[in-house]
Design a protein around this motif. Structure first.
Motif, PDB file in Angstrom:
ATOM      1  N   SER A 203       0.813  -1.226   0.000  1.00  7.02           N
ATOM      2  CA  SER A 203       0.000   0.000   0.000  1.00  7.02           C
ATOM      3  C   SER A 203       0.844   1.272   0.000  1.00  7.02           C
ATOM      4  O   SER A 203       0.308   2.371  -0.120  1.00  7.02           O
ATOM      5  CB  SER A 203      -0.927   0.009   1.216  1.00  7.02           C
ATOM      6  OG  SER A 203      -0.173   0.009   2.419  1.00  7.02           O
ATOM      7  N   VAL A 204       2.172   1.123   0.147  1.00  5.26           N
ATOM      8  CA  VAL A 204       3.064   2.290   0.245  1.00  5.26           C
ATOM      9  C   VAL A 204       3.931   2.383  -1.006  1.00  5.26           C
ATOM     10  O   VAL A 204       4.518   1.392  -1.449  1.00  5.26           O
ATOM     11  CB  VAL A 204       3.966   2.205   1.496  1.00  5.26           C
ATOM     12  CG1 VAL A 204       4.870   3.438   1.577  1.00  5.26           C
ATOM     13  CG2 VAL A 204       3.112   2.099   2.758  1.00  5.26           C
ATOM     14  N   GLN A 205       4.002   3.580  -1.541  1.00  2.00           N
ATOM     15  CA  GLN A 205       4.835   3.823  -2.724  1.00  2.00           C
ATOM     16  C   GLN A 205       5.676   5.069  -2.483  1.00  2.00           C
ATOM     17  O   GLN A 205       5.162   6.125  -2.122  1.00  2.00           O
ATOM     18  CB  GLN A 205       3.944   4.026  -3.953  1.00  2.00           C
ATOM     19  CG  GLN A 205       4.694   4.445  -5.212  1.00  2.00           C
ATOM     20  CD  GLN A 205       3.742   4.842  -6.331  1.00  2.00           C
ATOM     21  OE1 GLN A 205       2.616   4.365  -6.402  1.00  2.00           O
ATOM     22  NE2 GLN A 205       4.193   5.726  -7.202  1.00  2.00           N
ATOM     23  N   PHE A 206       6.977   4.967  -2.697  1.00  2.00           N
ATOM     24  CA  PHE A 206       7.870   6.111  -2.542  1.00  2.00           C
ATOM     25  C   PHE A 206       8.354   6.577  -3.914  1.00  2.00           C
ATOM     26  O   PHE A 206       8.766   5.751  -4.743  1.00  2.00           O
ATOM     27  CB  PHE A 206       9.077   5.751  -1.658  1.00  2.00           C
ATOM     28  CG  PHE A 206       8.711   5.479  -0.233  1.00  2.00           C
ATOM     29  CD1 PHE A 206       8.051   6.428   0.528  1.00  2.00           C
ATOM     30  CD2 PHE A 206       9.029   4.256   0.351  1.00  2.00           C
ATOM     31  CE1 PHE A 206       7.708   6.181   1.849  1.00  2.00           C
ATOM     32  CE2 PHE A 206       8.687   3.990   1.672  1.00  2.00           C
ATOM     33  CZ  PHE A 206       8.022   4.958   2.420  1.00  2.00           C
ATOM     34  N   ASN A 207       8.294   7.865  -4.137  1.00  2.00           N
ATOM     35  CA  ASN A 207       8.731   8.453  -5.401  1.00  2.00           C
ATOM     36  C   ASN A 207       9.923   9.371  -5.157  1.00  2.00           C
ATOM     37  O   ASN A 207       9.843  10.300  -4.335  1.00  2.00           O
ATOM     38  CB  ASN A 207       7.591   9.275  -6.018  1.00  2.00           C
ATOM     39  CG  ASN A 207       6.398   8.417  -6.383  1.00  2.00           C
ATOM     40  OD1 ASN A 207       6.407   7.712  -7.372  1.00  2.00           O
ATOM     41  ND2 ASN A 207       5.368   8.462  -5.552  1.00  2.00           N
ATOM     42  N   ALA A 208      11.003   9.126  -5.876  1.00  2.00           N
ATOM     43  CA  ALA A 208      12.208   9.938  -5.722  1.00  2.00           C
ATOM     44  C   ALA A 208      12.130  11.172  -6.614  1.00  2.00           C
ATOM     45  O   ALA A 208      12.931  11.374  -7.527  1.00  2.00           O
ATOM     46  CB  ALA A 208      13.441   9.112  -6.066  1.00  2.00           C
ATOM     47  N   CYS A 209      11.128  12.004  -6.354  1.00  2.00           N
ATOM     48  CA  CYS A 209      10.948  13.218  -7.137  1.00  2.00           C
ATOM     49  C   CYS A 209      10.185  14.232  -6.300  1.00  2.00           C
ATOM     50  O   CYS A 209       9.639  13.901  -5.240  1.00  2.00           O
ATOM     51  CB  CYS A 209      10.200  12.934  -8.441  1.00  2.00           C
ATOM     52  SG  CYS A 209       8.518  12.317  -8.213  1.00  2.00           S
ATOM     53  N   LEU A 210      10.156  15.457  -6.779  1.00  2.00           N
ATOM     54  CA  LEU A 210       9.407  16.508  -6.107  1.00  2.00           C
ATOM     55  C   LEU A 210       7.912  16.345  -6.364  1.00  2.00           C
ATOM     56  O   LEU A 210       7.509  15.854  -7.416  1.00  2.00           O
ATOM     57  CB  LEU A 210       9.858  17.887  -6.601  1.00  2.00           C
ATOM     58  CG  LEU A 210      11.272  18.329  -6.213  1.00  2.00           C
ATOM     59  CD1 LEU A 210      11.635  19.609  -6.956  1.00  2.00           C
ATOM     60  CD2 LEU A 210      11.394  18.549  -4.711  1.00  2.00           C
ATOM     61  N   PHE A 211       7.115  16.748  -5.406  1.00  2.00           N
ATOM     62  CA  PHE A 211       5.667  16.779  -5.589  1.00  2.00           C
ATOM     63  C   PHE A 211       5.310  18.051  -6.342  1.00  2.00           C
ATOM     64  O   PHE A 211       5.656  19.152  -5.921  1.00  2.00           O
ATOM     65  CB  PHE A 211       4.964  16.763  -4.225  1.00  2.00           C
ATOM     66  CG  PHE A 211       3.465  16.734  -4.326  1.00  2.00           C
ATOM     67  CD1 PHE A 211       2.800  15.543  -4.484  1.00  2.00           C
ATOM     68  CD2 PHE A 211       2.725  17.905  -4.264  1.00  2.00           C
ATOM     69  CE1 PHE A 211       1.408  15.499  -4.572  1.00  2.00           C
ATOM     70  CE2 PHE A 211       1.345  17.884  -4.357  1.00  2.00           C
ATOM     71  CZ  PHE A 211       0.690  16.671  -4.507  1.00  2.00           C
ATOM     72  N   GLU A 212       4.634  17.897  -7.471  1.00  2.00           N
ATOM     73  CA  GLU A 212       4.220  19.037  -8.279  1.00  2.00           C
ATOM     74  C   GLU A 212       2.707  19.181  -8.186  1.00  2.00           C
ATOM     75  O   GLU A 212       1.964  18.367  -8.737  1.00  2.00           O
ATOM     76  CB  GLU A 212       4.648  18.840  -9.735  1.00  2.00           C
ATOM     77  CG  GLU A 212       6.148  18.711  -9.916  1.00  2.00           C
ATOM     78  CD  GLU A 212       6.540  18.518 -11.370  1.00  2.00           C
ATOM     79  OE1 GLU A 212       5.970  19.232 -12.231  1.00  2.00           O
ATOM     80  OE2 GLU A 212       7.378  17.649 -11.641  1.00  2.00           O
ATOM     81  N   PRO A 213       2.222  20.208  -7.477  1.00  2.00           N
ATOM     82  CA  PRO A 213       0.777  20.331  -7.239  1.00  2.00           C
ATOM     83  C   PRO A 213      -0.066  20.292  -8.502  1.00  2.00           C
ATOM     84  O   PRO A 213      -1.100  19.620  -8.544  1.00  2.00           O
ATOM     85  CB  PRO A 213       0.668  21.688  -6.529  1.00  2.00           C
ATOM     86  CG  PRO A 213       1.979  21.853  -5.833  1.00  2.00           C
ATOM     87  CD  PRO A 213       2.992  21.252  -6.770  1.00  2.00           C
ATOM     88  N   ASN A 214       0.368  21.012  -9.549  1.00  2.00           N
ATOM     89  CA  ASN A 214      -0.451  21.076 -10.764  1.00  2.00           C
ATOM     90  C   ASN A 214      -0.538  19.731 -11.475  1.00  2.00           C
ATOM     91  O   ASN A 214      -1.453  19.487 -12.261  1.00  2.00           O
ATOM     92  CB  ASN A 214       0.102  22.136 -11.720  1.00  2.00           C
ATOM     93  CG  ASN A 214       1.543  21.851 -12.116  1.00  2.00           C
ATOM     94  OD1 ASN A 214       2.309  21.299 -11.341  1.00  2.00           O
ATOM     95  ND2 ASN A 214       1.916  22.225 -13.319  1.00  2.00           N
TER      96      ASN A 214
END
Length: 415
Positions: A156-167
Motif C-alpha cells: 500500500s506504500v509507494q515512494f517516489n524519488a521526485c518533487l511533488f508538483e501540485p499542478n
C-alpha cells in the motif's frame, strides 16, 4: 505611543525591502547581525580538514514587520547539497516518539476507511509506513527526491524519488490527505507552495485536507536562543507567521496547535475551498484565448490595409502605440509613418520597429488616407487635435473587441 527621535531614526534606517516568504509583506528589519556559517545539517564532513574548509554561506536573518516571520534574506537553495545527503530528522527521544504517535493518531481519526494519503518530503518513510500499518486498506504515496526507500514489503506504500508538483500530482492522485512535516522551513516560498496546493485542488473541485508541521521559534525569541538560525532553515515560523501564511492561502483552517513543549506548530486545513481564484483564472485564460484570435484578425486587417495601397499613419510612437506596433507586426517597411502629439518624442524612433517619430502636424502636408490610433482612450483628444491642425483622413481606426473599427461610424465606448 510616540517614540523618541533616536529610536524612530533607528527603526526607519533599519527598514529593509524584502518579500516575506510567509505572508508576502515587503518590509522587514534585521533580526540577527549578518554572519557567515557553513551548512549545518546535510554536509557531514569526513575529516577535520574537510570540515574546516567548508564554504561559509551568508546568514542574513530579518523579521517581517507584518507577521513576525524570521527568514534568511540571503538564502540560496542551490547552495544546499540535498542531492548528496538527505535531510533526515534524528530524534530518538521518548517524548518525540510519543509526539509522533499522537500526531499519527490525530491523522488517523480524520481519514476515511480507504484513504489516499500523500506525504511531501517523506524522509526515511517511517511516518507514512506507520500510517499504512494502522490503516492498511489505504494507499500511501511519498514524494522526496532525496528520501530513503524502505525495504519493508508494504504494497500500500509507494515512494517516489521526485518533487511533488501540485499542478500535476493533485489531479493525478486525488488525495484525501496531504502531509507536509518539516519541509516548509527549507523552502524559498512556502506561501506560494501552499497556495499552489489549494489552487490545484480548487480547480478540480476537490477539498482534501492538508496536515502541516514546522518548527516554531516563539520560545527561541522569548529566551534569546540563537542555535535555531542556521542556513538550511531559511524560514523560521512564529505562531503568528504560521497562522498568517495559512490565512493567505485560500484554505479553511480547522485546527492549529503546538506539540513538543511548544517547539513545533501544526495545522489541519481544508484545501480547495476558495473558488474566487478559479473564477479569476478562468477569466484570465478567456482573455488570453480571445486575444489570440484577435491578434490574427488585426494582423490580417493591417496586411489588407498595406496591400490596398492607401497611405497609412499610426498616431503615437511610444507606450501603448509601441505595444500595438510590436504586437501586430506593424513594421517600418509597410507602415513607415508614425506621428506623435508630444514634441519631446519627435526625432526618436519607435522601440522595436524603428520608425522615426514625426510631429503630428506633419500630416497636414503629407495627408494620410487612414490613421490608426492605438491609445483608444485618447482618441477624442486626438480627434480634436486633428481638427485644430486641419488634419483629415478618410478613416480613423481604433482597436476594439478584437479588431480595428471605424472610429466615426462603428459602435465603441471611446467617442
Amino acid at each position: 505611543m510616540i517614540l523618541k527621535k533616536n529610536m524612530t531614526d533607528t527603526l526607519v534606517n533599519s527598514m529593509r525591502q524584502e518579500t516575506c516568504p510567509a505572508c508576502g509583506h515587503y518590509i522587514a528589519v534585521p533580526f540577527l547581525d549578518p554572519s557567515l556559517q557553513p551548512i549545518a545539517t546535510v554536509a557531514w564532513p569526513r575529516s577535520c580538514d574537510e570540515a574546516k574548509s567548508m564554504q561559509r554561506l551568508p546568514l542574513d536573518f530579518v523579521r517581517c514587520v507584518e507577521c513576525g516571520h524570521v527568514y534568511n534574506a540571503a538564502f540560496d537553495y542551490s547552495k544546499v547539497p540535498y542531492t548528496r545527503k538527505p535531510n533526515l530528522m534524528f530524534n530518538k527521544g521518548v517524548i518525540w516518539a510519543d509526539n509522533i504517535i499522537s500526531v499519527r493518531k490525530k491523522i488517523l481519526e480524520r481519514l476515511p476507511k480507504k484513504p489516499v494519503v500523500v506525504e511531501i518530503g517523506h524522509g526515511d518513510g517511517g511516518f507514512l509506513m506507520g500510517l499504512a500499518a494502522e490503516c492498511p486498506d489505504g494507499k500511501y504515496i511519498g514524494f522526496d527526491p532525496h528520501g530513503a526507500k524502505s525495504d519493508k514489503d508494504m504494497p500500500s506504500v509507494q515512494f517516489n524519488a521526485c518533487l511533488f508538483e501540485p499542478n500535476l500530482h493533485v489531479s493525478k492522485i486525488r488525495p484525501d490527505l496531504i502531509i507536509s512535516r518539516h519541509v516548509l522551513e527549507h523552502l524559498i516560498n512556502p506561501l506560494g507552495f501552499i497556495q499552489s496546493l489549494s489552487f490545484s485542488a480548487s480547480c478540480l473541485g476537490s477539498e482534501p485536507e492538508l496536515y502541516i508541521e514546522v518548527p516554531c521559534i516563539d520560545q527561541a525569541i522569548e529566551t534569546g536562543r540563537t542555535v535555531d538560525f542556521y542556513y538550511e532553515h531559511n524560514s523560521q515560523f512564529t505562531t503568528e507567521s504560521f497562522t498568517k501564511m495559512l490565512e493567505r492561502c485560500g484554505v479553511e483552517i480547522r485546527m492549529i496547535d503546538h506539540v513538543y513543549d511548544g517547539e513545533v506548530i501544526y495545522a489541519f486545513v481544508k484545501l480547495g475551498c476558495y473558488q474566487k481564484h478559479v473564477r479569476t483564472a478562468k477569466a484570465a485564460l478567456g482573455f488570453r484565448d480571445r486575444t489570440r484570435a484577435s491578434e490574427n484578425i488585426i494582423i490580417q486587417q493591417l496586411d489588407s490595409l498595406h496591400k490596398s495601397g492607401k497611405r497609412i499613419a499610426i498616431w503615437g510612437g511610444t507606450g501603448k502605440s509601441a505595444a500595438f506596433v510590436n504586437r501586430y507586426g506593424a513594421d517600418a517597411t509597410r507602415f513607415p509613418v508614425v506621428v506623435d502629439s508630444d514634441m519631446n518624442k519627435v526625432g526618436t524612433f519607435v522601440p522595436g520597429t524603428g520608425q522615426e517619430i514625426r510631429f503630428s502636424d506633419w500630416l497636414t502636408e503629407h495627408p494620410a488616407d487612414v490613421i490608426i490610433i492605438p491609445p483608444q482612450w485618447r482618441a477624442r483628444d486626438i480627434m480634436e487635435e486633428m481638427k485644430q491642425h486641419k488634419i483629415r483622413a478618410e478613416k480613423i481606426l481604433i482597436e476594439h473587441e478584437g479588431r480595428l473599427v471605424d472610429y466615426e461610424n462603428e459602435k465603441h465606448p471611446y467617442n
